[in-house]
Every structure is written in C-alpha cells, then in structure tokens.
Write an enzyme that holds these catalytic residues in place. Sequence first.
Site, PDB file in Angstrom:
ATOM      1  N   HIS B 266      52.289 -67.380  63.263  1.00 16.33           N
ATOM      2  CA  HIS B 266      51.670 -66.052  63.160  1.00 16.33           C
ATOM      3  C   HIS B 266      52.704 -64.958  63.393  1.00 16.33           C
ATOM      4  O   HIS B 266      53.434 -65.007  64.376  1.00 16.33           O
ATOM      5  CB  HIS B 266      50.540 -65.950  64.191  1.00 16.33           C
ATOM      6  CG  HIS B 266      49.629 -64.802  63.947  1.00 16.33           C
ATOM      7  ND1 HIS B 266      50.009 -63.512  64.171  1.00 16.33           N
ATOM      8  CD2 HIS B 266      48.361 -64.751  63.471  1.00 16.33           C
ATOM      9  CE1 HIS B 266      48.995 -62.710  63.857  1.00 16.33           C
ATOM     10  NE2 HIS B 266      47.991 -63.442  63.435  1.00 16.33           N
ATOM     11  N   SER B 284      46.294 -59.341  67.068  1.00 14.43           N
ATOM     12  CA  SER B 284      45.673 -59.488  65.753  1.00 14.43           C
ATOM     13  C   SER B 284      46.537 -58.902  64.654  1.00 14.43           C
ATOM     14  O   SER B 284      47.137 -57.840  64.801  1.00 14.43           O
ATOM     15  CB  SER B 284      44.331 -58.775  65.729  1.00 14.43           C
ATOM     16  OG  SER B 284      43.891 -58.632  64.399  1.00 14.43           O
ATOM     17  N   ARG B 330      50.512 -64.370  56.212  1.00 17.41           N
ATOM     18  CA  ARG B 330      51.213 -64.655  57.467  1.00 17.41           C
ATOM     19  C   ARG B 330      52.520 -65.404  57.287  1.00 17.41           C
ATOM     20  O   ARG B 330      53.523 -65.091  57.929  1.00 17.41           O
ATOM     21  CB  ARG B 330      50.291 -65.484  58.351  1.00 17.41           C
ATOM     22  CG  ARG B 330      49.116 -64.675  58.801  1.00 17.41           C
ATOM     23  CD  ARG B 330      48.125 -65.498  59.565  1.00 17.41           C
ATOM     24  NE  ARG B 330      47.110 -64.594  60.100  1.00 17.41           N
ATOM     25  CZ  ARG B 330      46.040 -65.001  60.750  1.00 17.41           C
ATOM     26  NH1 ARG B 330      45.823 -66.285  60.953  1.00 17.41           N
ATOM     27  NH2 ARG B 330      45.183 -64.134  61.220  1.00 17.41           N
ATOM     28  N   LEU B 441      37.577 -68.443  61.455  1.00 18.18           N
ATOM     29  CA  LEU B 441      36.236 -68.268  62.009  1.00 18.18           C
ATOM     30  C   LEU B 441      35.210 -68.613  60.941  1.00 18.18           C
ATOM     31  O   LEU B 441      34.201 -69.277  61.200  1.00 18.18           O
ATOM     32  CB  LEU B 441      36.060 -66.826  62.492  1.00 18.18           C
ATOM     33  CG  LEU B 441      37.077 -66.340  63.533  1.00 18.18           C
ATOM     34  CD1 LEU B 441      36.740 -64.931  63.996  1.00 18.18           C
ATOM     35  CD2 LEU B 441      37.116 -67.271  64.730  1.00 18.18           C
TER      36      LEU B 441
END
Lengths: 256, 637
Positions: B266, B284, B330, B441
């Site tokens: 990340h 985030s 990413r 998610l």
Amino acid sequence: MSDIMKNFSVTINVWRQNSASDKGSMVSYPVNDVSPAMSFLEMLDVLNEDLIKKGDSPIVVESDCREGICGCCGLVIDGNTHGPDKNSTVCQLHMRRFKDGDVITVEPWRVKSFPVIKDLAVDRSAMENIMQAGGYVSVNTGAAPDANAVLINRADAEESMDAAACIGCGACITACPNGAAMLFTAAKISQLALLPQGHPERKERAINMVEAMDKEGFGNCTNEYECEAVCPKEIKVSNIARMNREFLIANFLSNK
Amino acid sequence: MKLNANIPEGQIDKKWTNHKFNLKLVNPSNKRKYDIIVVGTGLAGASAAASLGELGYNVKVFTIHDSPRRAHSIAAQGGINAAKNYPNDGDSIWRLFHDTVKGGDYRAREANVYRLAEISNQIIDHCAALGVPFGREYSGTLANRSFGGAQVSRTFYTRGQTGQQLLLGAYSAMMRQINTGKVEMFSRREMVELIISNGKARGIIARNRITGELETHTADAVLLCTGGYANAFFLSTNASDCNVSAAWTAYKNGALFANPCYTQIHPTCIPRSGDHQSKLTLMSESLRNDGRIWVPKKKDDDRKPSDIPEDERDYYLERRYPAFGNLVPRDIASRAAKVVVDEGRGVGPTKQAVYLDFRDAIKRKGEDAIKEAYGNLFDMYYQITDEDGYQVPMRIFPAPHYTMGGLWVDYNLMTNIPGLFALGEANFSDHGANRLGASALMQGLADGFFIIPSTIGGYLAANKFEKMDEKDKAGIEAAEKVNEKIKRLFAIKGKKTPTEFHKQLGNVMWNGCGMSRNEQDLKQALKKIPEIREEFWKDVMVPGSDGELNPTLEKALRVADYLEFAELMLKDAIERNESSGGHFREESATAEGEAKRNDADYSYVGAWQYDGEGKDPILNKEELTFENVKIAERSYK
C-alpha cells in the site's frame, strides 16, 4: 522533531498476576535504550523479548491493530486510563511523552465486571452480552430496500456516526467510579435511535440493552463525566441522556 | 490435478442468476439439521455467520479475539465500492466489473468479478438497513468519493472508518443470531488443525487461548474466513494476530494455495522509525484525492520541504501518469515511490519516504474542508510522527497491506477439499494480481452475505454426511498432531524469541520478494528460508506452559507456519516470470520501467498442491479466459 531526542531509560512498575485466581502484585523492571519514537507498547515488547530470552514469562498485554481502532488494548498508566494522552488509545501513546528516569506504573482495567485473566489482560465479555441483547437492527440479508429509498438528514447521520465510533475498549467503564457501562450502551442505542432504520425496534432495544447492562452487574451513572474524559473516540455523555430518554419513553409507552 | 472452477454456462450477466436457480436447495425445515463452522469474524466471517444463522443453519463461529468486533477488517478506512451510479457519472455494474478485471491486471476470473460487481449494490442496501451511518449529502442521500484505479465516484464511506462501521454492522447482525441461539460464539479460540473425514472437511481443532485446551468441533462444512498473510513480511499494516496458520493447515491437508506471490504493497503508510517498529500504519489512500505526492528533483536534498521551490519538486505520479495522476492504482503508486527512493531522492530522516502534500488543497478548499474529510488521518499521523500534516507535508512510504493470493476456490467459494470453503481475503478469487482500493470490504461482504448462503446449500443438499462427533478417529488424530508440535516447541528451550525469527523472515521477504523482484534475489531468499526454519526448530525459546494464556507459544506456532509458507510464496514468485499487478519482475519490464505482462505464458491461476514434508509442491494451472473484457496493456497514462 522527535528523531533528535536521545534514547533514555525508564522503570516499569507493572501488575503481574498469573491467573484469575492468583492474588497478583506489582513488579518492577528497568527498561533501557528507550527510543522516543517507540510506542509505549513497543517499549513493553522490548521488555518482553528480554524476559522470554531469560526463560521468564512475558507480561501479557492485549493489543492487536496498534492503530487505535480494534479496541483490544487498554492499560491504566500512572493512574490514567489509556495513558496520559487525551482521546487516544494506549497503543497510540509514544515514549516521547516520557523522560529519562521516569518510573511508570502500569495496571490493567480494574473494575468488577472485567476480571483479570492474566497480568494486564482482562475479560470484557460482559460487554458482548449487552450488544447481544439488542445492539442491532433485525433485518435479514436480502430484505433491504434501495439505500437511497430512506433519506437521512445529514446532521443526524453525522451524530449517529459520532456515537457509532465506539471501539468497545471498555475505558469508559473502568474510569467510572461506579463501574457503569452507560456510555458504551448509550453509544449503540444513540447510533440506532438517530437513524430511521433503528426506529421500529427502539423501545425494545432500549429496554433490553439497559436490562442486560444491569444484569451484568455494571453500576449506574452519577454524572461524573469520567467516561467522556477517557473515551479515545470522544463519545459524549449527551448519549447517556438520550439513552435515558429512550428508556423512559419505552417504559412509559410499553404495553407490557 | 484437474482444476474445475465450476463456472456456470451462459452469458456473463446471467451466470449468477442461473446458477442460483440450478443449485440444489435445502428445505427450510431441514436447515436446522446441518452444522456449519465459521472460522474468523471479520467482514466475511461475521456476515456469513449472520446470514447462515438467519437461514436456520446451526452455526459455530470462532474468533481469535475476546470479541468478534476486533477482527482486522475494523481497520479498513477509505470505503466500499458499489456500482450504484448515484453521482450520475457513468458508472454501471459493467464498468465496476471492467475496472476490477483491469485493476487486477487480467489475472482474475471474469465470472467471479462480474458477480462481485453485480452484488455490490445489494451490499450497500443491506448495510444501510443494518444502521451503518454512511456519509450523506445534505439531501439525505448517500455520498460517494473517488478512489484509485477508477474514474467514477463509486466509493461509499463512513468518514475514515468504513471498515469499522461495516464490521460493526455485520457483527451486530451476527450478535442478533447469537441472541436467537442459531449462532454459537467461541471467543479466544485459534484454529490449529482441520479435520477431514472420508475426504470431506468435517471440523476443526481449536486451541482455547486461555486454558490451552485443544477442542474438537465437528460440522458438515467448514468456512475459513481467516484473512491474509501480509505478516509474512513481519512489518505490515496488518494487526499482530493476523496469521496464515488456518489457511496453511488447510494447504497441508490438501487444499490448493493459489497465487501466493500476489501481495499488495500500500502506497500511503507512515514510514518506519527504527528497529523497535512492531507494525506499520496505513493511512487511507483517499488522501490521494487531495494530497499531491512529490520528492525533490535533486538527490540528497536536505532542505526543509517548504524551502524547496515549486520548480525543484518532482510530482512524479502526475508527471508519469497524467490521466490518473495521484490516483493511479496502488501497485503503480508504490513502485513509483520505490523508484524515486532508490534514486536517492527519498525524504525524511531515513530517506525511505516521499512527501504527501496538502498545501495546494488547503489553499483551494480551506483547512476546514480537509479536516472534515481526513481529520482522523491527520490526527493519527500526528500521534505517530509528532508532525502536523496541515503545516508540513506528510511523509509516506509503501508497506505490505493485503494479499490477493489465498486458498484456491471454485465459483462456489469451495476449495478442492469438499466442504471446505474460503471467504474474503483468505481466498484468491476476485482481485487477480492487484486489488483496487475499497474492493476488499466489498468482497468480504459479498462472499459472506450473498454468495455463501446460496452455494453452501448446493453443497449440503447434494451430499450425504455420516454422523460424527469429537470422539471420531479423524479428530483425535488431528489433535494429536498439534499436541506433538506444541511439545516439540517447549522442548527446544533455545536462545531466540519467536519474534526475532519473525523479524529475520520479514527482512528476507521484504528484500527478496517485496515491491520489485528478480530471479537472483528470489532464489537467494529461497535458500535462506530453510536455514532460518532449521535454526528456529533448534533455537527458539518458548517459556511457560501449554495450559495457560501463553502469547509466546501462540507466536511460535504462527511463525513456524510462516517459515514454511514463505517458501511457497517465493517459489510462486520465481515461477511467475512476468510482471502482473502487485508482482513486479524486473526481468519483465518495458523500456520505461513499466510492468510488462506476459499473457501468452502466464494467463493462469497458479494453484500449489502440497506433496508431503520435504517435497517440492506441485503447480496446477487454471487457465484464465477473457470473453467479455478486452485484454490490453494496463495503462493509466
């Protein structure tokens, strides 16, 4: 900037207790070469690594995400729930807050409803029982309307989120002189009372969760405000007022 | 082994609907005759347990923590994708499907990804109904933000705590089922073995973390919802309890492990500050909506960032990828950071960082607007670094974060072991070689709320199950295996801690199998792992006893598994001599240094099969075919 501060030494005065039935006592350990950039838990890691190498049992301290969101960690440091920093979990505390020669007292959450399991780890399952009693909306998977079919006032949604931010660490309970779980319970009741989705069950929810809270042996609120002061997520005592209103109205209007 | 993904026939947008119709059903009154074990209570596990309980199955759910709400899904910040097209910006199920296949660098199954996109909208509906306080517009409708790898705004969020709120939503649905008695919760348990009887997964051995007791639990199906393996790198953004052991046990019992080399690094994490570092903290990537990433143009530039004039800054993402700029996916953002740091243009005390600068956004929108959108992230940054991100640019550096690889599953989310299912990050299925932001998610909840409730019925209805209890031979043997391992660990009484071995392993993996990989370094790492493992089994120290809460023992058991797993990860990375998504092989790059995929040779899922102690694992290939998305070079320029 922190990187110009030198490494230093502290003494940790920590609660050791072998098991729930053990009496337990405070034990002192020196910790050297502490970097100010270390987190408090990383400092304990260093100490624990030394203990393991000597064949001793390390100090059991619960933590997992170490970014202040999972709610695992919780220590009383020098008498402060979650340590000296405001609105913060203990995993976010850094050693730059201390200085060379400090003697730091470290204790577990101390409240009747959270028995010690070992050293600094306590059993918080009483909180689960409160959630289980009504901390939800009874909607089955697949039954929901389109998310935009129910409009929610933005301020209400934000206020609901303020309450929903609770991480279930139990700091509010341990800091309360009465060992009350009011802030924890009120946060969930508030979150759902502020949203239309929570309305069909709001009466039952208030009654059931408050009853569960009492059944678990948590104390009552006497407006000490200690809970709000130590809450890492800044949850307000006004939620307790809302819970009390919800509870009163529910009882008043109850058909039972 | 012949791999059958069981992908339904027909047009891609009809497959899931047809499949649900064709699956056998379990009669409502028969559901209570089936027992299902769910291991893990993150988004996938909690949502699965809740939905299966609602349907009437008997569910036993296991969490390693004191409470299911502590699972690491809780830490996801930015949001959850769905193809609602509420902002009217041209989104659709088809576009989300397309973006996800492209974002995964054409290494995911089309049918699975389409289903995920299709279900995405229902997830938002259900979570809103559960009382998740999503961010809203003044009109009262749901708000959206943009995320990397997409040119539409399709990400739903609850401030910077979306994972927390979604997990608490799924948790609350599960708590309701616990209250009805359909779901039974086992907390502070760690799965240590899988029970297989007559070729079917029929239970688990769970270690009670408080008493040390090995408990045998039997069932008709077992769901592993146990997350990913990013802690193989030691330093990652994962929580410290995150481990590969449940998946690894499944692998050693015959389940295939797919694409272990696909790991996501990340780009927006807080850099490490020293050797004491126990974890890395992610911020985030939604920060990239307003923050601009840069380094000085000059090497070893020690000036304060504010002293570096505009024309001496290199906004390298905006320069290299003008179309997506700071919002490239990413893997691309992370590698680009590595390139500038390797060139000696890194910043901060360790020089292992780049700037994420909000100066322009604050000028444009005001500090209050930035505070409202990202306040908690700025606070988090301040607590860790003692620096104010509103005043000076944040320093960030990539860190291992998520793993796309995992247990191989078919379209029904079942592994090749009948009755053993894997959900969420624990499986390999939907993200290919790279996961887009806000899609984890989505996948966890799709698997748990909407897919498994249908597919498990198909399995249960089509099979017969002999009676089984904890006295069964299979269970006793499984427990005996674990007992022996624990005894062996206590007997060593060495000089090094399990964490020291974990750090050593992490170092080897980060250097040899990190953001940029090549055959020589991979092979060197592969040589080192067995050496570390051998030393571990000779020199590890586990104090205390088995019959108590013993974190050192738990850690040793997990590190022992990582030390085996790492080898598989390296083998997969060596075998895949192409650059795809999170797996960048230096041998497979364009002249400009961009990743070069090799579709002719590597358009497959690499599913590894255990072949016994000391033997090389067997590689099985599931060929990937693309009928609906046109394969192209993945360009964000």
